[in-house]
Design an enzyme around this catalytic site. Sequence first.
Site, PDB file in Angstrom:
ATOM      1  N   LYS A  31       0.831  -1.210   0.000  1.00  0.00           N
ATOM      2  CA  LYS A  31       0.000   0.000   0.000  1.00  0.00           C
ATOM      3  C   LYS A  31       0.867   1.263   0.000  1.00  0.00           C
ATOM      4  CE  LYS A  31      -4.106   1.599   2.524  1.00  0.00           C
ATOM      5  NZ  LYS A  31      -4.909   1.859   1.363  1.00  0.00           N
ATOM      6  N   GLY A  36       6.558   0.880   5.716  1.00  0.00           N
ATOM      7  CA  GLY A  36       7.451  -0.049   5.013  1.00  0.00           C
ATOM      8  C   GLY A  36       7.488   0.196   3.521  1.00  0.00           C
ATOM      9  N   CYS A  37       6.335   0.444   2.951  1.00  0.00           N
ATOM     10  CA  CYS A  37       6.244   0.654   1.500  1.00  0.00           C
ATOM     11  C   CYS A  37       6.918   1.961   1.091  1.00  0.00           C
ATOM     12  CB  CYS A  37       4.785   0.637   1.048  1.00  0.00           C
ATOM     13  SG  CYS A  37       3.989  -0.953   1.389  1.00  0.00           S
ATOM     14  N   THR A  38       6.816   2.978   1.940  1.00  0.00           N
ATOM     15  CA  THR A  38       7.472   4.254   1.667  1.00  0.00           C
ATOM     16  C   THR A  38       8.988   4.077   1.734  1.00  0.00           C
ATOM     17  OG1 THR A  38       5.570   5.475   2.520  1.00  0.00           O
ATOM     18  CG2 THR A  38       7.666   6.668   2.401  1.00  0.00           C
ATOM     19  N   ALA A  41      10.128   2.176  -1.453  1.00  0.00           N
ATOM     20  CA  ALA A  41      10.038   3.016  -2.656  1.00  0.00           C
ATOM     21  C   ALA A  41      11.125   4.099  -2.660  1.00  0.00           C
ATOM     22  CB  ALA A  41       8.656   3.654  -2.750  1.00  0.00           C
TER      23      ALA A  41
END
Length: 147
Positions: A31, A36-38, A41
């Site tokens: 998401k 974590g995803c930030t 990325a």
Amino acid sequence: MKNFCLPNQDGIEICLKDLRGKWIILYFYPKDNTPGCTTEAKEFSQLLDEFEKLNAVVIGISPDSPKKHCNFIEKHELKITLLSDEEKKVLKEFGAWGKKKMYGKEYEGVIRSTFIINPEGEVVKEYKKVKAKGHAAKVLEDLKTCK
């Protein structure tokens, strides 16, 4: 490797077959704008120049909409391409969608996964249940040994 086409953050359809001749770092994440995803990325974005020197493109895929991807990219000044798989077809095809457990509860969701695909379109390395921090650097090192 099956071909697929998905819309990017600008709503433009990107097809895997159009990237033949390049190394592809294809990573699946749950998401936009989550911690974590930030992290993942941003790390891929910071290393993008290094990936490009190795003739590689970095593509992130999640079930988020192109509009959410666009906001995520703008908010964090990301340099990578993000594709939207709202129907979860590609996620399932790569085994990046399935049962997960959190706090003892089972649910279906994105299994953080990354694939290195060679210029001929073959998966040469895969990572399952990835920990976000430091992952991009590990993929970069592994790509150097694949070449």
